[in-house]
Design a protein around this motif. Structure first.
Motif, PDB file in Angstrom:
ATOM      1  N   ARG A 139       0.833  -1.189   0.000  1.00 54.77           N
ATOM      2  CA  ARG A 139       0.000   0.000   0.000  1.00 54.77           C
ATOM      3  C   ARG A 139       0.878   1.252   0.000  1.00 54.77           C
ATOM      4  O   ARG A 139       1.952   1.247   0.593  1.00 54.77           O
ATOM      5  CB  ARG A 139      -0.887   0.050   1.243  1.00 54.77           C
ATOM      6  CG  ARG A 139      -1.855  -1.084   1.352  1.00 54.77           C
ATOM      7  CD  ARG A 139      -2.515  -1.072   2.738  1.00 54.77           C
ATOM      8  NE  ARG A 139      -3.253  -2.281   2.963  1.00 54.77           N
ATOM      9  CZ  ARG A 139      -2.744  -3.402   3.455  1.00 54.77           C
ATOM     10  NH1 ARG A 139      -1.480  -3.470   3.786  1.00 54.77           N
ATOM     11  NH2 ARG A 139      -3.511  -4.452   3.643  1.00 54.77           N
ATOM     12  N   ILE A 170      -3.311   0.372  -3.617  1.00 56.04           N
ATOM     13  CA  ILE A 170      -3.082  -0.954  -3.050  1.00 56.04           C
ATOM     14  C   ILE A 170      -2.721  -1.911  -4.178  1.00 56.04           C
ATOM     15  O   ILE A 170      -3.230  -1.776  -5.297  1.00 56.04           O
ATOM     16  CB  ILE A 170      -4.323  -1.449  -2.268  1.00 56.04           C
ATOM     17  CG1 ILE A 170      -4.030  -2.745  -1.509  1.00 56.04           C
ATOM     18  CG2 ILE A 170      -5.521  -1.602  -3.185  1.00 56.04           C
ATOM     19  CD1 ILE A 170      -5.124  -3.134  -0.516  1.00 56.04           C
ATOM     20  N   VAL A 206      -7.489   2.301  -2.232  1.00 55.62           N
ATOM     21  CA  VAL A 206      -7.768   1.866  -0.870  1.00 55.62           C
ATOM     22  C   VAL A 206      -8.037   3.079   0.015  1.00 55.62           C
ATOM     23  O   VAL A 206      -7.454   4.145  -0.191  1.00 55.62           O
ATOM     24  CB  VAL A 206      -6.595   1.024  -0.295  1.00 55.62           C
ATOM     25  CG1 VAL A 206      -5.328   1.855  -0.158  1.00 55.62           C
ATOM     26  CG2 VAL A 206      -6.954   0.376   1.028  1.00 55.62           C
ATOM     27  N   ARG A 232      -8.219   3.752   4.272  1.00 53.65           N
ATOM     28  CA  ARG A 232      -7.877   3.090   5.542  1.00 53.65           C
ATOM     29  C   ARG A 232      -8.219   3.982   6.729  1.00 53.65           C
ATOM     30  O   ARG A 232      -8.125   5.195   6.653  1.00 53.65           O
ATOM     31  CB  ARG A 232      -6.383   2.777   5.606  1.00 53.65           C
ATOM     32  CG  ARG A 232      -5.922   1.851   4.517  1.00 53.65           C
ATOM     33  CD  ARG A 232      -4.535   1.368   4.769  1.00 53.65           C
ATOM     34  NE  ARG A 232      -4.632   0.118   5.522  1.00 53.65           N
ATOM     35  CZ  ARG A 232      -3.634  -0.430   6.192  1.00 53.65           C
ATOM     36  NH1 ARG A 232      -2.470   0.156   6.254  1.00 53.65           N
ATOM     37  NH2 ARG A 232      -3.800  -1.567   6.818  1.00 53.65           N
ATOM     38  N   GLU A 242      -9.822  -1.337   6.267  1.00 57.86           N
ATOM     39  CA  GLU A 242      -9.696  -0.740   4.942  1.00 57.86           C
ATOM     40  C   GLU A 242     -10.801  -1.247   4.031  1.00 57.86           C
ATOM     41  O   GLU A 242     -11.357  -2.321   4.241  1.00 57.86           O
ATOM     42  CB  GLU A 242      -8.333  -1.042   4.328  1.00 57.86           C
ATOM     43  CG  GLU A 242      -8.090  -2.499   4.014  1.00 57.86           C
ATOM     44  CD  GLU A 242      -6.664  -2.781   3.564  1.00 57.86           C
ATOM     45  OE1 GLU A 242      -5.812  -1.880   3.604  1.00 57.86           O
ATOM     46  OE2 GLU A 242      -6.401  -3.918   3.165  1.00 57.86           O
ATOM     47  N   TYR A 258     -11.245  -1.536  -0.271  1.00 54.50           N
ATOM     48  CA  TYR A 258     -10.445  -1.443  -1.489  1.00 54.50           C
ATOM     49  C   TYR A 258     -11.299  -1.766  -2.696  1.00 54.50           C
ATOM     50  O   TYR A 258     -12.342  -2.419  -2.599  1.00 54.50           O
ATOM     51  CB  TYR A 258      -9.232  -2.381  -1.434  1.00 54.50           C
ATOM     52  CG  TYR A 258      -9.579  -3.813  -1.087  1.00 54.50           C
ATOM     53  CD1 TYR A 258      -9.980  -4.714  -2.060  1.00 54.50           C
ATOM     54  CD2 TYR A 258      -9.513  -4.253   0.225  1.00 54.50           C
ATOM     55  CE1 TYR A 258     -10.303  -6.019  -1.747  1.00 54.50           C
ATOM     56  CE2 TYR A 258      -9.836  -5.559   0.552  1.00 54.50           C
ATOM     57  CZ  TYR A 258     -10.224  -6.435  -0.436  1.00 54.50           C
ATOM     58  OH  TYR A 258     -10.554  -7.726  -0.116  1.00 54.50           O
ATOM     59  N   GLN A 278     -14.010  -5.639  -5.362  1.00 55.49           N
ATOM     60  CA  GLN A 278     -13.924  -4.775  -4.194  1.00 55.49           C
ATOM     61  C   GLN A 278     -14.169  -5.579  -2.934  1.00 55.49           C
ATOM     62  O   GLN A 278     -14.698  -6.683  -2.977  1.00 55.49           O
ATOM     63  CB  GLN A 278     -14.903  -3.616  -4.294  1.00 55.49           C
ATOM     64  CG  GLN A 278     -16.357  -4.020  -4.368  1.00 55.49           C
ATOM     65  CD  GLN A 278     -17.248  -2.828  -4.651  1.00 55.49           C
ATOM     66  OE1 GLN A 278     -16.798  -1.828  -5.211  1.00 55.49           O
ATOM     67  NE2 GLN A 278     -18.491  -2.919  -4.262  1.00 55.49           N
ATOM     68  N   SER A 323     -13.437  -5.433   1.769  1.00 55.55           N
ATOM     69  CA  SER A 323     -12.913  -4.754   2.948  1.00 55.55           C
ATOM     70  C   SER A 323     -12.118  -5.756   3.764  1.00 55.55           C
ATOM     71  O   SER A 323     -12.254  -6.969   3.594  1.00 55.55           O
ATOM     72  CB  SER A 323     -14.049  -4.151   3.775  1.00 55.55           C
ATOM     73  OG  SER A 323     -14.934  -5.164   4.190  1.00 55.55           O
TER      74      SER A 323
END
Length: 173
Positions: A74, A99, A119, A121, A143, A145, A157, A159
């Motif tokens: 990241r 990411i 991403v 966070r 996070e 993404y 996608q 998390s």
């Protein structure tokens, strides 16, 4: 007039008697970390983080390898606040960036995907000073993404939550 005088005395007392916080205007840091993510294979990982901050602005690069050639990298820019004493602090941070997933580290080893995306966070941690430049701590970062959907049948996608133990080297002014 009494309220003004009382306010000045209270501010002076707090300013002169409170312990000095470890507030740095600018700092650079490097940490080694071991942790586990809530997605992927669930294997523990080893990695590092390199970063710098000016006032509340923070930027860092991190890498966490999970075995079987799976890894997550990241690059994040965001905000960071550290609160506490010179020996112990609570750290809150949040940011957004890029990411990179290697061999399905987040989406599972069946996909074996190497993908790049965005991403966001948000995290918190506690850190204790070991000596003037070394800190040890525990952090939890959540996070979300999103990858370009360039791998058929792979989720684009998701998390994740990463819990990590850290040993950090930090210098600053």
């Amino acid at each position: 007039m009494k309220k003004l005088l009382l306010g000045v005395v209270a501010a002076a007392t707090i300013g002169l008697c409170a312990s000095r916080a470890d507030a740095k205007i600018a700092a650079v840091y490097a940490s080694g970390e071991g942790g586990i993510e809530s997605t992927g294979q669930g294997d523990p990982g080893l990695g590092f983080e390199l970063g710098g901050r000016v006032l509340i602005f923070d930027g860092y690069l991190d890498y966490m390898g999970f075995g079987d050639d799976q890894a997550v990298s990241r690059a994040v820019l965001g905000l960071r606040g550290g609160f506490g004493t010179p020996e112990f602090r609570l750290v809150l941070r949040g940011g957004a960036g890029a990411i990179h997933e290697q061999n399905g580290a987040l989406t599972g080893s069946l996909m074996r995907a190497d993908r790049t995306g965005g991403v966001a966070r948000l995290g918190a941690g506690v850190e204790g000073r070991l000596n003037p430049v070394l800190w040890m701590g525990f952090s939890v970062d959540g996070e979300t993404y999103k990858f370009d959907n360039d791998v058929p049948n792979a989720p684009s996608q998701g998390s994740d939550v990463l819990a990590a133990l850290k040993l950090m080297f930090e210098i600053g002014i």
